[in-house]
Design a protein around this motif. Structure first.
Motif, PDB file in Angstrom:
ATOM      1  N   TYR A  97       0.825  -1.219   0.000  1.00  0.00           N
ATOM      2  CA  TYR A  97       0.000   0.000   0.000  1.00  0.00           C
ATOM      3  C   TYR A  97       0.861   1.273   0.000  1.00  0.00           C
ATOM      4  O   TYR A  97       0.381   2.360  -0.318  1.00  0.00           O
ATOM      5  N   LEU A  98       2.135   1.112   0.397  1.00  0.00           N
ATOM      6  CA  LEU A  98       3.005   2.289   0.408  1.00  0.00           C
ATOM      7  C   LEU A  98       3.299   2.752  -1.011  1.00  0.00           C
ATOM      8  O   LEU A  98       3.578   3.924  -1.238  1.00  0.00           O
ATOM      9  N   ILE A  99       3.232   1.827  -1.978  1.00  0.00           N
ATOM     10  CA  ILE A  99       3.483   2.233  -3.375  1.00  0.00           C
ATOM     11  C   ILE A  99       2.375   3.194  -3.807  1.00  0.00           C
ATOM     12  O   ILE A  99       2.643   4.299  -4.277  1.00  0.00           O
ATOM     13  N   GLY A 100       1.131   2.784  -3.631  1.00  0.00           N
ATOM     14  CA  GLY A 100      -0.003   3.612  -4.056  1.00  0.00           C
ATOM     15  C   GLY A 100      -0.030   4.944  -3.318  1.00  0.00           C
ATOM     16  O   GLY A 100      -0.229   6.003  -3.921  1.00  0.00           O
ATOM     17  N   ALA A 101       0.214   4.895  -1.990  1.00  0.00           N
ATOM     18  CA  ALA A 101       0.111   6.120  -1.188  1.00  0.00           C
ATOM     19  C   ALA A 101       1.236   7.097  -1.544  1.00  0.00           C
ATOM     20  O   ALA A 101       0.987   8.296  -1.727  1.00  0.00           O
ATOM     21  N   LEU A 102       2.472   6.600  -1.677  1.00  0.00           N
ATOM     22  CA  LEU A 102       3.593   7.502  -1.997  1.00  0.00           C
ATOM     23  C   LEU A 102       3.461   8.050  -3.420  1.00  0.00           C
ATOM     24  O   LEU A 102       3.718   9.229  -3.671  1.00  0.00           O
ATOM     25  N   LEU A 103       3.052   7.174  -4.346  1.00  0.00           N
ATOM     26  CA  LEU A 103       2.837   7.636  -5.730  1.00  0.00           C
ATOM     27  C   LEU A 103       1.772   8.717  -5.771  1.00  0.00           C
ATOM     28  O   LEU A 103       1.921   9.733  -6.448  1.00  0.00           O
ATOM     29  N   GLY A 104       0.695   8.504  -5.037  1.00  0.00           N
ATOM     30  CA  GLY A 104      -0.429   9.440  -5.026  1.00  0.00           C
ATOM     31  C   GLY A 104      -0.014  10.792  -4.473  1.00  0.00           C
ATOM     32  O   GLY A 104      -0.374  11.825  -5.004  1.00  0.00           O
ATOM     33  N   ARG A 105       0.767  10.795  -3.390  1.00  0.00           N
ATOM     34  CA  ARG A 105       1.112  12.078  -2.737  1.00  0.00           C
ATOM     35  C   ARG A 105       2.316  12.754  -3.390  1.00  0.00           C
ATOM     36  O   ARG A 105       2.328  13.960  -3.593  1.00  0.00           O
ATOM     37  N   PHE A 106       3.366  11.935  -3.710  1.00  0.00           N
ATOM     38  CA  PHE A 106       4.629  12.547  -4.148  1.00  0.00           C
ATOM     39  C   PHE A 106       5.005  12.207  -5.593  1.00  0.00           C
ATOM     40  O   PHE A 106       6.027  12.653  -6.088  1.00  0.00           O
ATOM     41  N   GLY A 107       4.218  11.315  -6.233  1.00  0.00           N
ATOM     42  CA  GLY A 107       4.526  10.938  -7.610  1.00  0.00           C
ATOM     43  C   GLY A 107       5.750  10.051  -7.712  1.00  0.00           C
ATOM     44  O   GLY A 107       6.296   9.864  -8.810  1.00  0.00           O
ATOM     45  N   SER A 108       6.177   9.458  -6.603  1.00  0.00           N
ATOM     46  CA  SER A 108       7.377   8.627  -6.637  1.00  0.00           C
ATOM     47  C   SER A 108       7.393   7.707  -5.423  1.00  0.00           C
ATOM     48  O   SER A 108       6.979   8.107  -4.330  1.00  0.00           O
ATOM     49  N   ALA A 109       7.861   6.462  -5.628  1.00  0.00           N
ATOM     50  CA  ALA A 109       7.936   5.514  -4.499  1.00  0.00           C
ATOM     51  C   ALA A 109       9.019   4.492  -4.760  1.00  0.00           C
ATOM     52  O   ALA A 109       9.234   4.087  -5.905  1.00  0.00           O
TER      53      ALA A 109
END
Ligand code: EPU
Length: 430
Positions: A97-109
């Protein structure tokens, strides 16, 4: 090593309180990464998977304040890095879930491939298909999944999931709440924790419609602001205690539940001769007579949950007649059957099907938990068996059940935690 020692054969009487849902908590906590402000989350279960995911957020630079036993405040305004530590992430499935959340907020994970229980292959191709459709580049380098939104921000689009996946549905939702435009997820999962994540995000300012149906529409917003949210009760924890009463006999009021979420489990227990009475936020489970056979097939919600498959198998092992159990979600979720056989159970497994011949009585044995729900099923078998059952590798069980020993002892079970001398010796040395 720490183990559970159970002296079986005692009926259960009293009340058990159900904790917050593990599979909601492990998605809602990473979702706090999307929030620009303080996010208060209540009814968090005290289990090791939750501790792990909170530790990961802290490593990323989140400010976490413990308010009380079940409430935390998370502030992700000053995150330091977007690379998730490998040693923590590999211990838990929900690190995806950290992939989706980091991508969503910062555009990168940058996230290591997830860990979790071993049920054969556990691909995440549907998660990645969703991220790519939303404009991300995803590749694997040096043991890490690297994901980057090509335009710096995810773009809304239409995504059809080839398989009904809880993880992919929730992960795409995380990546979509702050995206540019509307994302539509078709063939979405409908589990209660999918709805809970959507409710959490909406309470922080997201615009998600249709969670709980197979089409979810997420209109991207510019910002999520802080707020307060309480996690739903754990459907599977409640089902596990319902199964424990069915196995051991007795009468227990299982409190702080949403009875609607338990209907698929209740229906099977009724077929087996167990009495279940629904109250507003509780179920009363009573078993006085014999258990009778039935057939069970696990399916995505609202079908019978795969996370209750080993626990229902434990009861079927003691039900009169021959039952057929079909695993409809995972390739290999029967790794526990040899342990049940040590207790005198009669099961044959062929691929996804288990044929179970009920026996009149299981007998205590020394067995080993091989994953979370299988471990819970072994506790159920041990409670009903004649004699003493010792269960090793209980860390699997403690990943997902808060205070299981205290809760069961409170209704009359004879179960305790025993630390073997080896571990005491090791502790003295270190
Ligand atoms: N699948 C794919 N590709 C994907 C994703 C899934 O082929 O990209 C397949 C899986 O291999 C499986 C099926 O789809 O055959 C369903 O998998 P799903 O994605 O729904 O499972 P998950 O998200 O990895 C969650 C729970 C599991 C639970 C399943 C099914 C969490 C952290 N885990 O896993 O819970 O069994 O949904 O309901 O939410 C547990 O709590 O003990 C547990 C294992």
């Amino acid at each position: 090593m720490t183990k559970y020692v159970i002296h079986g054969g005692k009926p259960l009487f009293g009340e058990i309180d159900i904790s917050g849902a593990k599979n909601a908590a492990v998605a809602i906590i990473p979702a706090a990464l999307l929030v620009d402000g303080i996010c208060r989350i209540e009814n968090i279960p005290q289990i090791s998977d939750v501790t792990l995911i909170l530790n990961i957020l802290q490593e990323l630079g989140a400010d976490i304040r413990t308010i009380n036993r079940t409430t935390v405040e998370i502030d992700c305004s000053h995150l330091r890095n977007l690379r998730v530590p490998e040693e923590l992430a590999r211990k838990i499935r929900a690190s995806y879930y950290l992939i989706g959340a980091l991508l969503g907020r910062f555009g990168s994970a940058q996230v290591p491939p997830p860990g979790g229980c071993d049920f054969g292959g556990r691909p995440i191709d549907q998660h990645i298909k969703g991220f790519v459709a939303m404009g991300a580049e995803v590749d694997v380098q040096g043991g890490y999944i690297h994901a980057r939104a090509q335009k710096g921000r995810m773009s809304g689009t239409q995504i059809y999931l080839d398989i009904v996946s809880v993880g992919a549905t929730m992960n795409i939702m995380l990546a979509a709440v702050l995206a540019d435009g509307m994302t539509v997820i078709e063939n979405a999962a409908k589990e209660p924790h999918v709805v809970d994540l959507a409710n959490f995000l909406n309470s922080m300012g997201a615009d998600i419609m249709g969670a709980g149906t197979d089409v979810i529409k997420i209109r991207g917003v510019d910002r999520l602001s802080g707020g307060s949210y309480s996690i739903i009760p754990d459907q599977i924890e409640a089902g596990t205690y319902m199964a424990a009463v069915a196995a051991s006999g007795g009468e227990v009021l299982i409190k702080n539940v949403i009875p609607k979420h338990l209907e698929c489990i209740t229906a099977k227990l009724l077929e087996m001769g167990v009495e279940v009475e629904e109250r507003d936020d509780a179920v009363l489970v009573r078993r006085t007579g014999k258990l009778t056979r039935t057939n069970v097939k696990t399916l995505p919600y609202p079908g019978f949950p795969t996370d209750m498959q080993p626990q229902i198998a434990a009861i079927l092992c003691m039900a009169e007649g021959t039952s057929v159990l079909t695993e409809g979600v995972w390739d290999n979720r029967y790794r526990y059957v040899d342990e049940f056989r040590r207790m005198g159970a009669q099961l044959q497994v062929d691929g996804k099907i288990a044929v179970i011949e009920g026996v009149t009585q299981l007998s205590g044995a020394r067995i080993r938990a091989c994953d979370l729900r299988a471990g819970a099923a072994m506790v159920i078998a041990g409670l009903a068996a004649q004699g003493t059952t010792e269960i090793d590798c209980i860390y699997h069980i403690e990943r997902g059940y808060e205070d299981i020993v205290r809760k069961l002892s409170g209704v009359g079970a004879d179960i305790r935690v025993v630390v073997t001398p080896d571990e005491e010796k090791q502790a003295q040395v270190s």
